[in-house]
Design an enzyme around this catalytic site. Sequence first.
Site, PDB file in Angstrom:
ATOM      1  N   HIS A  17      51.222 -98.206 -21.719  1.00 14.93           N
ATOM      2  CA  HIS A  17      52.317 -98.698 -22.355  1.00 14.93           C
ATOM      3  C   HIS A  17      53.438 -97.598 -22.820  1.00 14.93           C
ATOM      4  O   HIS A  17      54.471 -97.830 -23.635  1.00 14.93           O
ATOM      5  CB  HIS A  17      51.946 -99.489 -23.803  1.00 14.93           C
ATOM      6  CG  HIS A  17      51.300-100.941 -23.531  1.00 14.93           C
ATOM      7  ND1 HIS A  17      51.985-101.950 -23.259  1.00 14.93           N
ATOM      8  CD2 HIS A  17      50.177-100.918 -23.072  1.00 14.93           C
ATOM      9  CE1 HIS A  17      51.213-103.027 -23.250  1.00 14.93           C
ATOM     10  NE2 HIS A  17      49.955-102.225 -22.799  1.00 14.93           N
ATOM     11  N   LYS A  57      45.036 -63.673 -26.630  1.00 11.00           N
ATOM     12  CA  LYS A  57      44.710 -63.212 -27.744  1.00 11.00           C
ATOM     13  C   LYS A  57      45.088 -61.906 -27.827  1.00 11.00           C
ATOM     14  O   LYS A  57      45.296 -61.086 -29.222  1.00 11.00           O
ATOM     15  CB  LYS A  57      43.112 -63.186 -27.569  1.00 11.00           C
ATOM     16  CG  LYS A  57      42.039 -64.571 -27.502  1.00 11.00           C
ATOM     17  CD  LYS A  57      40.916 -64.301 -27.657  1.00 11.00           C
ATOM     18  CE  LYS A  57      40.163 -65.761 -27.263  1.00 11.00           C
ATOM     19  NZ  LYS A  57      38.609 -65.815 -26.893  1.00 11.00           N
ATOM     20  N   GLU A  85      39.404 -74.384 -17.615  1.00  6.62           N
ATOM     21  CA  GLU A  85      39.032 -72.818 -17.601  1.00  6.62           C
ATOM     22  C   GLU A  85      38.613 -72.259 -16.518  1.00  6.62           C
ATOM     23  O   GLU A  85      38.455 -71.229 -16.087  1.00  6.62           O
ATOM     24  CB  GLU A  85      38.325 -72.605 -18.975  1.00  6.62           C
ATOM     25  CG  GLU A  85      39.178 -72.344 -20.210  1.00  6.62           C
ATOM     26  CD  GLU A  85      38.442 -72.070 -21.429  1.00  6.62           C
ATOM     27  OE1 GLU A  85      36.978 -71.859 -21.256  1.00  6.62           O
ATOM     28  OE2 GLU A  85      39.210 -71.590 -22.495  1.00  6.62           O
TER      29      GLU A  85
HETATM   30  O1  PA5 Z   1      34.382 -71.728 -22.643  1.00  7.16           O
HETATM   31  C1  PA5 Z   1      34.430 -70.624 -22.991  1.00  7.16           C
HETATM   32  O2  PA5 Z   1      33.950 -69.831 -22.923  1.00  7.16           O
HETATM   33  C2  PA5 Z   1      35.474 -70.556 -24.321  1.00  7.16           C
HETATM   34  O3  PA5 Z   1      36.142 -71.961 -24.699  1.00  7.16           O
HETATM   35  C3  PA5 Z   1      34.910 -70.364 -25.495  1.00  7.16           C
HETATM   36  O4  PA5 Z   1      33.769 -71.424 -25.894  1.00  7.16           O
HETATM   37  C4  PA5 Z   1      35.889 -70.392 -26.670  1.00  7.16           C
HETATM   38  O5  PA5 Z   1      36.777 -69.458 -26.464  1.00  7.16           O
HETATM   39  C5  PA5 Z   1      34.820 -70.012 -28.127  1.00  7.16           C
HETATM   40  O6  PA5 Z   1      34.492 -68.863 -27.779  1.00  7.16           O
HETATM   41  P1  PA5 Z   1      33.183 -68.272 -28.990  1.00  7.16           P
HETATM   42  O7  PA5 Z   1      32.124 -69.188 -28.671  1.00  7.16           O
HETATM   43  O8  PA5 Z   1      32.899 -66.844 -28.321  1.00  7.16           O
HETATM   44  O9  PA5 Z   1      33.832 -68.263 -30.282  1.00  7.16           O
END
Ligand code: PA5
Length: 420
Positions: free
Chosen positions: A298, A413, A277
């Site tokens: 393996h 989303k 990310e």
């Molecule tokens: O690193 C990030 O920002 C994302 O992976 C969020 O942690 C994830 O989408 C969960 O979001 P939230 O904490 O708003 O539910």
Amino acid sequence: MIKFSDENNLIDIDYASYKSRLSKIVTGINDKSIEGSDFLGWIDVFNNSQHVVDEVINENKRLRKLGKTMVVIGIGGSYLGAKAVDDAIYGQNLATEYKLLFVGNSISSHYIDEIYNHCLNNDFVLNVISKSGSTLESALSFRIFKKLLIEKYGEEGLKERLVITTDPSDGKLREFANKHDYTSFNIPSDVGGRYSVFTAVGLIPLAFGGIDIEKFLKGGADASKQYLKDDINNDAFKYALNRYILNEENGFAVEALISYRPSCRYLIEWIKQLYGESEGKNSKGLLPVGFIYSTDLHSLGQFVQDGSKILFETLFKINNSKRVVDIPLEEDDFDGLNRIVAQNSMHDIKMKTMSGVINAHTEGGVPNLVIEMEYLDDYTIGYLMSFLMYSCMYTAYLLELNPFDQPGVEIYKREMYKLL
Ligand code: PA5
């Protein structure tokens, strides 16, 4: 504490020529002029969290009297850090008294129902974690487990057993917590999900599971002092530079993160999210994948050795284990292994396998980076995670990317909500 080695990276790097890039990045972080600096709060957490630790420790004493299971609801950065540490330290949790069960990270009925059934028959407490307070997967599980808490323990029980971890002022979960005066902890506004393991996001579940959160944080803080340094011998920057050069200048598209300890699978999952990310943007970045050796030797060993030359490996090498497994000698030596067994414990076999695999894969043209530590315990895992957060941030800045946003995640989303 952590030793980074580029001995087997198969390329020469002139570190000195990157000195000014490092200086510019470190200056930009310190004076908060660098892109994404409104999300550098994770660095301040190391110097500023004693009050949170005290609150978490007190809360944990109360929660542990109510049950031996904590259901943790969260996805992505809101659960991976705690899952990574809990698994890495406690393995399959066979011997632990207090257990963490994670939901909200999946929309599989099979998975959710299994945990639901466990909670029908066992006392549990609930920690729902969401920075935005509106993530679909977490919100759905929250409905399900909140209802179960009410059915088992009534409205009073819900109040007693529920802990909400969310933004200090924004979002539906914060509104809900404030409206009903539920116990709640803050995720600082300037800390993104994947950089939040040292905040209440990670600390509440980890304390419940039995991790010494003070040692964990100390590890993170000590690493932070070490790696926010304008010094070309800064190992977090050196690792970042190796990744950047292998990717941008040598065409490697994939980084295979390797551990020989199956319980580190989720540590690798946490790194995959951190790197994926933070760096996978603007058509740039390495694809992080995870392999557990020797299991995956393996299955994928053939590809690594001999397949497309798209990947390099980063080995997380733990030099010592507190557990010792001796392998017995056999009187008739039916499998012919007595000589090896007489000279090697299981740990020796693993260490020699690691060296052999590095030799073989580098011969096959696969660069190997090594991140080495003596033990993996509550302190060193904090140190390691902080080291990795710094390396990830440095790699993203070398790629001229903002390490702290995730515009791509929002697109799926949007499409999903259209259909729902
Ligand atoms: O690193 C990030 O920002 C994302 O992976 C969020 O942690 C994830 O989408 C969960 O979001 P939230 O904490 O708003 O539910």
